[in-house]
Design an enzyme around this catalytic site. Structure first.
Site, PDB file in Angstrom:
ATOM      1  N   LYS A  24       0.855  -1.187   0.000  1.00  0.00           N
ATOM      2  CA  LYS A  24       0.000   0.000   0.000  1.00  0.00           C
ATOM      3  C   LYS A  24       0.889   1.234   0.000  1.00  0.00           C
ATOM      4  O   LYS A  24       1.732   1.402   0.880  1.00  0.00           O
ATOM      5  CB  LYS A  24      -0.904  -0.004   1.236  1.00  0.00           C
ATOM      6  CG  LYS A  24      -1.729   1.261   1.365  1.00  0.00           C
ATOM      7  CD  LYS A  24      -2.792   1.147   2.421  1.00  0.00           C
ATOM      8  CE  LYS A  24      -3.534   2.463   2.580  1.00  0.00           C
ATOM      9  NZ  LYS A  24      -4.608   2.373   3.566  1.00  0.00           N
TER      10      LYS A  24
ATOM     11  N   LYS B 145      -2.263  -1.449  -3.771  1.00  0.00           N
ATOM     12  CA  LYS B 145      -3.118  -0.273  -3.656  1.00  0.00           C
ATOM     13  C   LYS B 145      -2.297   0.994  -3.713  1.00  0.00           C
ATOM     14  O   LYS B 145      -1.291   1.062  -3.003  1.00  0.00           O
ATOM     15  CB  LYS B 145      -3.860  -0.365  -2.320  1.00  0.00           C
ATOM     16  CG  LYS B 145      -4.735   0.812  -1.993  1.00  0.00           C
ATOM     17  CD  LYS B 145      -5.299   0.632  -0.628  1.00  0.00           C
ATOM     18  CE  LYS B 145      -6.151   1.845  -0.293  1.00  0.00           C
ATOM     19  NZ  LYS B 145      -6.614   1.817   1.059  1.00  0.00           N
TER      20      LYS B 145
HETATM   21  C1  PBG Z   1      -7.166   3.574   5.662  1.00  0.00           C
HETATM   22  C2  PBG Z   1      -7.612   3.292   4.284  1.00  0.00           C
HETATM   23  C3  PBG Z   1      -7.492   4.194   3.226  1.00  0.00           C
HETATM   24  C4  PBG Z   1      -8.128   3.604   2.145  1.00  0.00           C
HETATM   25  C5  PBG Z   1      -8.602   2.355   2.548  1.00  0.00           C
HETATM   26  N1  PBG Z   1      -8.259   2.174   3.896  1.00  0.00           N
HETATM   27  C6  PBG Z   1      -6.924   5.565   3.154  1.00  0.00           C
HETATM   28  C7  PBG Z   1      -5.655   5.907   3.765  1.00  0.00           C
HETATM   29  O1  PBG Z   1      -4.746   5.076   3.909  1.00  0.00           O
HETATM   30  O2  PBG Z   1      -5.533   7.064   4.148  1.00  0.00           O
HETATM   31  C8  PBG Z   1      -8.271   4.257   0.812  1.00  0.00           C
HETATM   32  C9  PBG Z   1      -9.354   3.786  -0.066  1.00  0.00           C
HETATM   33  C10 PBG Z   1      -9.682   4.709  -1.179  1.00  0.00           C
HETATM   34  O3  PBG Z   1      -9.044   5.770  -1.394  1.00  0.00           O
HETATM   35  O4  PBG Z   1     -10.625   4.371  -1.910  1.00  0.00           O
HETATM   36  N2  PBG Z   1      -6.489   2.677   6.402  1.00  0.00           N
END
Ligand code: PBG
Length: 336
Positions: free
Chosen positions: A204, A259
């Site tokens: 991520k 992601k």
């Molecule tokens: C948080 C989380 C995020 C997303 C999913 N879980 C955002 C972040 O890390 O700030 C993003 C999902 C999206 O942008 O559609 N743990």
């Protein structure tokens, strides 16, 4: 190049022959998108009788728990295999330790119990991280100005057990703390949840494309312009993603996720080709917004752009994709 493959050369070989008709194109298609590839992320809010559209995500709603059955019904009918649940936690319930994440009556748990009752055939993913629950918007607790890894693990385990008890099938940690997959597996097994699986947000990245999501769950304001670079990955890196995935598999991940999605298709392909484990991509909020903004301006075609973007994940080797387009894509795939 052609002759290098030993596959012939022009003019005996004409690549366009296989593209000449709809039926030839269908026969030679190497990848196909189906409803079985789709996981639909949904947002749950407080109150009753509530629905609110997320400003930067046209067509995406937050709904209160009593509106969930209505909200999910079409997805269930279309055969979407699984939902991913995200809470828009009321500001008054947020604190520095994200303690609402362990409340057995929090929005995720209420939603999970209801959805399991109403749609028992659908899988439920529970996002595990503290950011929807912390007043500072970070995914972990802060000690001496640093998002503390090991202290956070204990809270993630408590959050995951809380979700498992409410009926969540797949624990999906998105926090990027080190060692969380091993810790979560041990915690789940310790309570007998051996069938609850782990889909790790293994690679991520610290991305600009989460902007609209942070508005949707209300963590953007809390973060006050801060970033998550001490735990989410640097977009410059690719080998590092393979180390992350290797560790998560060793610790017990059942599947892994990359992601965001579209800017990281190379990572999807490397992960799939290196490890041959179920690999998912998350086409995140900003990717959805980007396509929808162009559609709203009449610059690109909605259905074609949607399907092409999703097919890209299949071509890159993904088993499936978390996408806000899930219901719209399933509708088109069903011919509707
Ligand atoms: C948080 C989380 C995020 C997303 C999913 N879980 C955002 C972040 O890390 O700030 C993003 C999902 C999206 O942008 O559609 N743990």
């Amino acid at each position: 190049m052609n002759s290098g493959f030993g596959l012939g050369s022009f003019p005996a070989t004409r690549m366009r022959r296989n593209r000449a008709n709809g039926w030839t194109r269908r026969l030679v298609a190497e990848n196909r998108l189906s409803v079985d590839d789709l996981i639909w992320p949904i947002f749950i809010m407080e109150g009753s009788g509530q629905t609110s559209e997320i400003a930067a995500m046209p067509g995406v709603l937050r709904v209160s728990v009593d509106r969930l059955a209505w909200h999910v019904e079409e997805a269930a009918k279309l055969g979407i295999p699984a939902l991913a649940l995200f809470p828009a936690t009321p500001v008054g319930l947020k604190d520095a330790e994200g303690s609402e994440s362990a409340n057995p009556d929090n929005l995720i748990c209420q939603a999970a119990r209801l959805l399991k009752r109403e749609f028992p055939q659908m899988g439920l993913l529970g996002d595990v991280a503290l950011d929807p629950y912390t007043d500072h918007g970070h995914d972990g607790v802060i000690r001496d100005g640093y998002v503390a890894n090991d202290e956070t693990l204990a809270l993630l385990c408590a959050q995951a057990l809380n979700q498992a008890r409410a009926g969540i099938d797949v624990i999906s940690p998105s926090d990027m703390m080190d060692g969380r997959i091993g810790a979560l597996r041990a915690a789940l097994d310790g309570e007998g949840f051996i069938h609850v699986s782990l889909m790790s947000y293994a690679a991520k990245y610290a991305s600009a494309f989460y902007g609209p999501f942070r508005d949707a769950v209300g963590s953007a304001g809390a973060l006050r312009g801060g970033d998550k670079k001490t735990y989410q990955m640097d977009p410059a890196n690719s080998d590092e993603a393979l180390r992350e995935v290797a560790l998560d598999i060793a610790e017990g991940a059942d599947s892994v996720m990359v992601k965001p999605g579209m800017p990281y298709l190379d990572i999807c392909r490397r992960v799939h080709e290196t490890f041959h484990v179920p690999t998912f991509a998350y086409q995140v909020s900003g990717e959805y917004s980007m396509i929808m903004a162009s559609v709203e301006r009449g610059w690109i075609d909605h259905d074609r752009a949607m399907l092409e973007s999703l097919l890209g994940f299949k071509r890159a080797g993904c088993s499936g994709v978390l996408t806000y387009f899930a219901v719209k894509a399933a509708r088109v795939l069903a011919g509707g």
